[in-house]
Design a protein around this motif. Structure first.
Motif, PDB file in Angstrom:
ATOM      1  N   GLU A  22      30.281 -22.095 -35.123  1.00  0.00           N
ATOM      2  CA  GLU A  22      28.885 -22.468 -34.842  1.00  0.00           C
ATOM      3  C   GLU A  22      28.062 -22.367 -36.126  1.00  0.00           C
ATOM      4  O   GLU A  22      27.268 -23.260 -36.448  1.00  0.00           O
ATOM      5  N   ALA A  23      28.261 -21.272 -36.853  1.00  0.00           N
ATOM      6  CA  ALA A  23      27.538 -21.092 -38.113  1.00  0.00           C
ATOM      7  C   ALA A  23      27.871 -22.213 -39.088  1.00  0.00           C
ATOM      8  O   ALA A  23      26.976 -22.769 -39.742  1.00  0.00           O
ATOM      9  N   ILE A  24      29.150 -22.558 -39.188  1.00  0.00           N
ATOM     10  CA  ILE A  24      29.567 -23.630 -40.094  1.00  0.00           C
ATOM     11  C   ILE A  24      28.855 -24.934 -39.751  1.00  0.00           C
ATOM     12  O   ILE A  24      28.391 -25.664 -40.638  1.00  0.00           O
ATOM     13  N   GLY A  25      28.752 -25.236 -38.470  1.00  0.00           N
ATOM     14  CA  GLY A  25      28.066 -26.456 -38.054  1.00  0.00           C
ATOM     15  C   GLY A  25      26.610 -26.472 -38.481  1.00  0.00           C
ATOM     16  O   GLY A  25      26.098 -27.497 -38.959  1.00  0.00           O
ATOM     17  N   TYR A  26      25.941 -25.335 -38.333  1.00  0.00           N
ATOM     18  CA  TYR A  26      24.533 -25.268 -38.744  1.00  0.00           C
ATOM     19  C   TYR A  26      24.402 -25.339 -40.264  1.00  0.00           C
ATOM     20  O   TYR A  26      23.471 -25.965 -40.789  1.00  0.00           O
ATOM     21  N   TYR A  27      25.323 -24.692 -40.985  1.00  0.00           N
ATOM     22  CA  TYR A  27      25.293 -24.808 -42.447  1.00  0.00           C
ATOM     23  C   TYR A  27      25.510 -26.256 -42.877  1.00  0.00           C
ATOM     24  O   TYR A  27      24.865 -26.741 -43.818  1.00  0.00           O
ATOM     25  N   ASP A  28      26.415 -26.950 -42.201  1.00  0.00           N
ATOM     26  CA  ASP A  28      26.653 -28.356 -42.540  1.00  0.00           C
ATOM     27  C   ASP A  28      25.379 -29.182 -42.369  1.00  0.00           C
ATOM     28  O   ASP A  28      25.059 -30.036 -43.212  1.00  0.00           O
TER      29      ASP A  28
END
Length: 238
Positions: free
Chosen positions: A134-140
């Motif tokens: 989830e964090a990776i998606g928001y960072y992307d």
């Protein structure tokens, strides 16, 4: 892109979180090796009654530990989940504000790392991985409009590393120090940690030394002590 005060604070925390997970991993390895063959043989020599009693005691201890682990994960989810819900509400109320998006990514980063540190079984690890993804998606989403945000790139790479994709995490930070900022100390310090975890001792040593040199006396991101301690440990092991 210049760092604001929030990003600077975040960068200082990155390596500390990474160090915590490394320490936990080492502790687990030591504990797992605590039962040597001699003690196993001694257990085999017990009478069946003694073995049954010992098994009952072990089962009780395991049950207590499992309950404790479950309570710990529930506490983590309650604490960080509430914070994430608030951060999501802030972002939904102001979706064009990059700060609310970055805060949401950081919130899931923190939640995922906390969950990983309290994971007691495969289900817990899968839960932590889901949060980190989830964090990776928001960072992307954040990096799509802020490609030069070095702290976010490092945070994202740490998330990727802890989901198990070590190669991609290493590649991301190698790209950062090659094409964006060769003197960004947090990237080098975390690269050192990534290399060390992969058994690439020479590359880890070089990365830690580069982090120390990049940090300088000012050590704006607070990575020097960590890099020096890991470099000393590697040199002592060689």
């Amino acid at each position: 892109m210049a760092f604001n005060s929030q990003q600077t604070t975040r960068a200082r925390a990155i390596v500390l979180i990474a160090a915590l997970v490394v320490v936990v991993a080492i502790a687990v390895a030591v504990i797992a090796g605590g039962l040597n063959p001699a003690s196993q043989a001694a257990q085999g020599a017990d009478t069946s009654a003694g073995t049954t009693a010992g098994q009952a005691s072990t089962d009780g201890t395991s049950s207590d530990a499992a309950d404790s682990d479950a309570d710990a994960m529930e506490t983590v989810d309650a604490q960080y989940g509430t914070a994430a819900q608030s951060l999501r509400a802030q972002h939904e109320a102001d979706p064009t504000n990059p700060t609310t998006l970055l805060n949401l990514a950081n919130g899931y980063f923190d939640w995922g790392v906390a969950a990983l540190n309290h994971a007691a079984d495969d289900d817990d690890e899968a839960h932590a991985t889901e949060l980190l993804n989830e964090a990776i998606g928001y960072y992307d989403s954040y990096l799509a409009d802020n490609a030069g945000a070095k702290s976010a790139i490092v945070d994202r790479a740490i998330c990727v590393f802890y989901t198990g994709d070590h190669a991609s995490a290493i590649a991301a930070l190698e790209d950062l120090v090659t094409n964006l900022d060769a003197g960004f100390a947090p990237a080098w310090a975390n690269l050192g940690m990534f290399y060390e975890a992969e058994g690439r001792a020479e590359e880890a040593s070089n990365a830690y030394q580069t982090a120390i040199d990049a940090a300088g006396d000012e050590d704006a991101y607070g990575v020097r002590d960590y890099a020096e301690s890991r470099l000393a440990a590697l040199n002592g092991a060689s």
